[in-house]
Scaffold this active site. Sequence first.
Site, PDB file in Angstrom:
ATOM      1  N   GLY A   8       9.208  81.146 -33.526  1.00 57.14           N
ATOM      2  CA  GLY A   8       9.165  80.989 -32.060  1.00 57.14           C
ATOM      3  C   GLY A   8       9.577  82.287 -31.386  1.00 57.14           C
ATOM      4  N   GLY A  11       8.831  83.083 -27.537  1.00 54.38           N
ATOM      5  CA  GLY A  11       9.321  82.178 -26.494  1.00 54.38           C
ATOM      6  C   GLY A  11      10.444  82.789 -25.673  1.00 54.38           C
ATOM      7  N   GLN A  12      11.069  81.952 -24.821  1.00 57.59           N
ATOM      8  CA  GLN A  12      12.081  82.453 -23.877  1.00 57.59           C
ATOM      9  C   GLN A  12      13.247  83.127 -24.592  1.00 57.59           C
ATOM     10  OE1 GLN A  12      14.736  79.769 -21.940  1.00 57.59           O
ATOM     11  NE2 GLN A  12      15.084  81.095 -20.185  1.00 57.59           N
ATOM     12  N   ILE A  35       2.908  81.496 -33.217  1.00 58.76           N
ATOM     13  CA  ILE A  35       1.732  80.655 -33.476  1.00 58.76           C
ATOM     14  C   ILE A  35       0.522  81.266 -32.764  1.00 58.76           C
ATOM     15  CG2 ILE A  35       2.813  78.413 -33.975  1.00 58.76           C
ATOM     16  CD1 ILE A  35       2.428  77.732 -30.983  1.00 58.76           C
ATOM     17  N   ASP A  54       3.753  78.812 -38.251  1.00 57.45           N
ATOM     18  CA  ASP A  54       3.770  77.545 -37.514  1.00 57.45           C
ATOM     19  C   ASP A  54       4.812  76.660 -38.194  1.00 57.45           C
ATOM     20  OD1 ASP A  54       3.303  74.960 -36.608  1.00 57.45           O
ATOM     21  OD2 ASP A  54       1.119  75.227 -36.520  1.00 57.45           O
ATOM     22  N   ILE A  55       5.800  76.202 -37.433  1.00 57.15           N
ATOM     23  CA  ILE A  55       6.912  75.450 -38.020  1.00 57.15           C
ATOM     24  C   ILE A  55       6.438  74.141 -38.663  1.00 57.15           C
ATOM     25  CG2 ILE A  55       7.563  74.169 -35.918  1.00 57.15           C
ATOM     26  CD1 ILE A  55      10.537  74.843 -36.783  1.00 57.15           C
ATOM     27  N   TYR A 143      14.110  64.702 -26.146  1.00 61.29           N
ATOM     28  CA  TYR A 143      14.663  66.027 -26.448  1.00 61.29           C
ATOM     29  C   TYR A 143      16.059  65.866 -27.067  1.00 61.29           C
ATOM     30  CZ  TYR A 143      16.164  70.855 -25.426  1.00 61.29           C
ATOM     31  OH  TYR A 143      16.613  72.151 -25.507  1.00 61.29           O
ATOM     32  N   LYS A 147      17.569  66.722 -30.798  1.00 65.93           N
ATOM     33  CA  LYS A 147      18.685  67.657 -30.962  1.00 65.93           C
ATOM     34  C   LYS A 147      19.824  67.039 -31.782  1.00 65.93           C
ATOM     35  CE  LYS A 147      17.056  71.346 -29.104  1.00 65.93           C
ATOM     36  NZ  LYS A 147      16.612  72.402 -30.029  1.00 65.93           N
TER      37      LYS A 147
HETATM   38  C1  AKB Z   1      16.116  72.188 -20.954  1.00 60.57           C
HETATM   39  O1  AKB Z   1      16.374  72.117 -19.751  1.00 60.57           O
HETATM   40  O2  AKB Z   1      15.377  71.415 -21.563  1.00 60.57           O
HETATM   41  C2  AKB Z   1      16.794  73.269 -21.756  1.00 60.57           C
HETATM   42  C3  AKB Z   1      18.107  72.817 -22.317  1.00 60.57           C
HETATM   43  C4  AKB Z   1      19.261  72.636 -21.426  1.00 60.57           C
HETATM   44  O3  AKB Z   1      18.226  72.641 -23.494  1.00 60.57           O
HETATM   45  N1  AKB Z   1      16.968  74.439 -20.959  1.00 60.57           N
END
Ligand code: AKB
Length: 325
Positions: A8, A11-12, A35, A54-55, A143, A147
Amino acid sequence: MKNILIIGATGQIGSELTMKLRGLYPNGNVVAGYIPGAEPKGVLLESGPSAVVDITNPAQIAVAVEKYKIDTIYNLAAVLSAVAEIKPQLAWHIGVCGLFNVLEVAREKKCAVFTPSSIGSFGPGTPKVLTPQDTIQRPTTMYGVTKVTGELLSDYYAKRFGVDTRSVRFPGLISYATPPGGGTTDYAVDIYYSACKGEKFYCPVKPGTFMDMMYMPDALRAAVEIMEADPARLIHRNSFNIASMSFDPEMIYDKIKEYVPDFEMEYKIDPLRQDIADSWPDSLDDSCARYEWDWKPEYDLDAMTKDMLNHLSLKFQEHLHAEFA
Ligand code: AKB
């Protein structure tokens, strides 16, 4: 000598971390994994090796690790929180199946692994203010689910297979270099762009919505320092709370107005982002990171704002010159 693979890398976080690691380990291979469609460009391409990784493709990870004799993998592939609510299957596939692929290669080839977690790994049942290191983690977003799973899986591979996995829980990250995409905290980057372009900013979260945020140089330093920390001092691994500032939209707006007095902001709430933000902590307690590996942030809201505005106004001036040349 360190040989590092960044998955990655365009990315940011990846685009800046790759350059930082190349500066720190000039004699090693710091490989920018990307990728197709997100190829490295400019200095990122020219300053070191890059490879398609590619992961979701374990063979591609293994080939790059073998070819460049990789000893450390930075796994930065992720689908951020707001997009993960729209594409939960993809978020799981990349966040969890992808991490599993990385850990399996790391187990076989004896690599250390850094995989960031997030303030999003907490949920509405978590203590909201100065959230402790070890506390309830019952996120209500996909998300967050990926995590927490990632934290558990990484700890499992450390305990069961001796893989040197380490991680930090990143707050919202703010940078002038590469914009984020699809996060809940993105507004805290977008607001600086609007201020520098002379545009009115429409804020997607309500006043009083506090979230932890961090300036990118501190975040990059955290990612390097946790991987270099003395393992004998680490009581935790996956993942450490880290913090530097917590603010709501009014606070960042007022701070920017100190330097851009005619800047205007209006609220235009995005219910998806508001819901996600409401389920996250207001601020984290990072005392374990401070104690176990001497974590210490350098930027507060004022220092970050000055630096962001300086860099972005230069960027837009250059852009204007290019347009009108
Ligand atoms: C998001 O907003 O999804 C990310 C995070 C806080 O992990 N920046």
